[in-house]
Design a protein around this motif. Structure first.
Motif, short mmCIF file in Angstrom:
data_model
loop_
_atom_site.label_atom_id
_atom_site.label_comp_id
_atom_site.label_asym_id
_atom_site.label_seq_id
_atom_site.Cartn_x
_atom_site.Cartn_y
_atom_site.Cartn_z
N ASP A 194 0.80 -1.22 0.00
CA ASP A 194 0.00 0.00 0.00
C ASP A 194 0.84 1.28 0.00
O ASP A 194 0.30 2.38 0.02
N GLN A 195 2.17 1.13 -0.06
CA GLN A 195 3.05 2.30 -0.14
C GLN A 195 3.60 2.52 -1.55
O GLN A 195 4.32 3.49 -1.80
N ALA A 199 5.34 5.90 -3.07
CA ALA A 199 6.74 5.82 -3.46
C ALA A 199 6.92 6.24 -4.92
O ALA A 199 7.84 6.98 -5.27
N TRP A 200 6.01 5.77 -5.77
CA TRP A 200 6.03 6.10 -7.20
C TRP A 200 5.89 7.62 -7.38
O TRP A 200 6.66 8.25 -8.11
N ASP A 201 4.93 8.20 -6.71
CA ASP A 201 4.70 9.65 -6.82
C ASP A 201 5.88 10.45 -6.29
O ASP A 201 6.25 11.48 -6.85
N ALA A 202 6.47 9.97 -5.21
CA ALA A 202 7.57 10.71 -4.59
C ALA A 202 8.81 10.75 -5.47
O ALA A 202 9.61 11.70 -5.37
N TYR A 221 10.80 4.39 1.94
CA TYR A 221 9.70 3.56 1.45
C TYR A 221 9.98 2.05 1.49
O TYR A 221 9.03 1.26 1.46
N CYS A 222 11.22 1.65 1.53
CA CYS A 222 11.51 0.22 1.54
C CYS A 222 11.57 -0.28 2.98
O CYS A 222 12.05 0.42 3.88
#
Length: 368
Positions: A194-195, A199-202, A221-222
């Motif tokens: 769900d992150q 993470a993609w947007d960031a 994020y990891c």
């Protein structure tokens, strides 16, 4: 800017080029058009100073993520084998060229390997500088189940797995979890499911001129994950280091342990010819460069589709029969030729490694 090229969506945000595979009904199985779109995009971004990194993800019917890529479009292969369509020649040449481009890409390339990552999906992710998996990841090279071998540089990356796990993964097609993939050296970091969107947007906000920003993004994020040891690792190294397929399977059958019996039964279901070919491939590739391995695999796949040395037509190949049984008729009863691993001769296997091309005119002669 954004663009839609067939079933590949591309966008530049900030300093990152974003790619979304957008063929969710087929689990993003690669078509020739998708391979060309990916290659065109990556070549353009390689020279584009605005793009400092690339991120790639898949999509499912509900939206982004959920499925990365299930491989090549095997139904297309089956139709081509039955009809004599020569277009798979271009498919494999261009797919392997794309695999090489990704492995040698000069900018960070981040693969969000959520959901199914198999076959051709491994080909467009294993060369990534950052291979990101999730709890939903299902990672495998299952080609022996369809009468093929683990291509897309599978010889190169599987042969470099710890011990003899590469032979095990290549022959059995076993599916790995995220933790197991990290343990095998086939993934780098794990993301919470769900992150992924966050993470993609960031990534689009990162200043890649600041060397620590990408490291900070990974740290943010990891998640920490223990590399999960493969069950029966000692047995894998013992059995899959043996001289040949017959020795491996017969030794497993002589072992009364559940794991050994299950593994032997699994191997008996695979194409006997492709098991022998795959074992030879992995062991040869262990001493090859990436380019050498891809050229070898290009030779091998030509012989898989046009096995003249076996006096078979394309429609009579192991690949045509394997895809028929698994994906077309779905009876799961392939009629392999030969039917038994003990009946495969060295001559049947060695001819797959004879190149149909002179070195100077090989389809992949330009790979460095």
């Amino acid at each position: 800017m954004s663009a839609v090229v067939n079933e590949v969506l591309t966008e530049i945000r900030g300093q990152v080029g974003f790619i979304t595979l957008n063929r969710p009904a087929a689990l993003n199985a690669l078509t020739l058009q998708m391979i060309r779109a990916l290659t065109t995009c990556l070549l353009a971004w390689r020279e584009d100073a605005r793009v400092q990194a690339v991120a790639i993800r898949g999509s499912n019917k509900a939206g982004p993520f959920g499925a990365f890529c299930a491989g090549g479009d095997i139904r297309f292969f089956h139709q081509a084998l039955l009809s004599g369509d020569p277009s798979p020649e271009d498919f494999f040449t261009e797919e392997y060229t794309l695999n090489h481009l990704i492995h040698t890409y000069p900018k960070p390339y981040m693969a969000f390997m959520d959901g199914v990552v198999m076959g051709g999906g491994m080909g467009i992710s294993q060369g990534a500088s950052h291979r990101l998996v999730t709890a939903r990841s299902k990672i495998a090279m299952p080609e022996t189940t369809i009468g093929l071998f683990p291509d897309v540089a599978g010889g190169y990356f599987l042969s470099r797995c710890p011990g003899h796990t590469g032979e095990w993964l290549a022959l059995t097609g076993t599916t790995l979890t995220a933790a197991q993939a990290i343990a095998m050296g086939l993934a780098d970091h794990c993301l919470e499911v769900d992150q992924q969107a966050a993470a993609w947007d960031a990534l689009g906000q990162i200043d890649l001129g600041q060397s620590l920003q990408l490291s900070d993004w990974i740290a943010t994020y990891c998640i920490a994950i223990s590399a999960e040891d493969i069950r029966a690792r000692g047995q894998i190294d013992h059995y899959f280091s043996m001289d040949g397929v017959v020795s491996i399977v017969q030794a497993l059958e002589a072992d009364n342990a559940d794991w050994a019996q299950q593994t032997a039964a699994q191997l008996r279901q695979r194409s006997p010819l492709m098991l022998h070919l795959t074992l030879a491939q992995i062991r040869r590739a262990r001493h090859m460069s990436l380019a050498e391995d891809l050229r070898m695999e290009r030779d091998m796949v030509r012989h898989c589709f046009f096995p003249r040395h076996l006096r078979r037509s394309a429609a009579q190949t192991e690949t045509a029969e394997g895809i028929r049984a698994l994906a077309v008729d779905k009876d799961n009863t392939p009629h392999w030729q030969p039917a038994c691993i003990e009946d495969v001769t060295p001559d049947m296997v060695l001819a797959f490694f004879d190149s149909p091309w002179a070195a100077h005119c090989h389809p992949l002669c330009d790979l460095a």
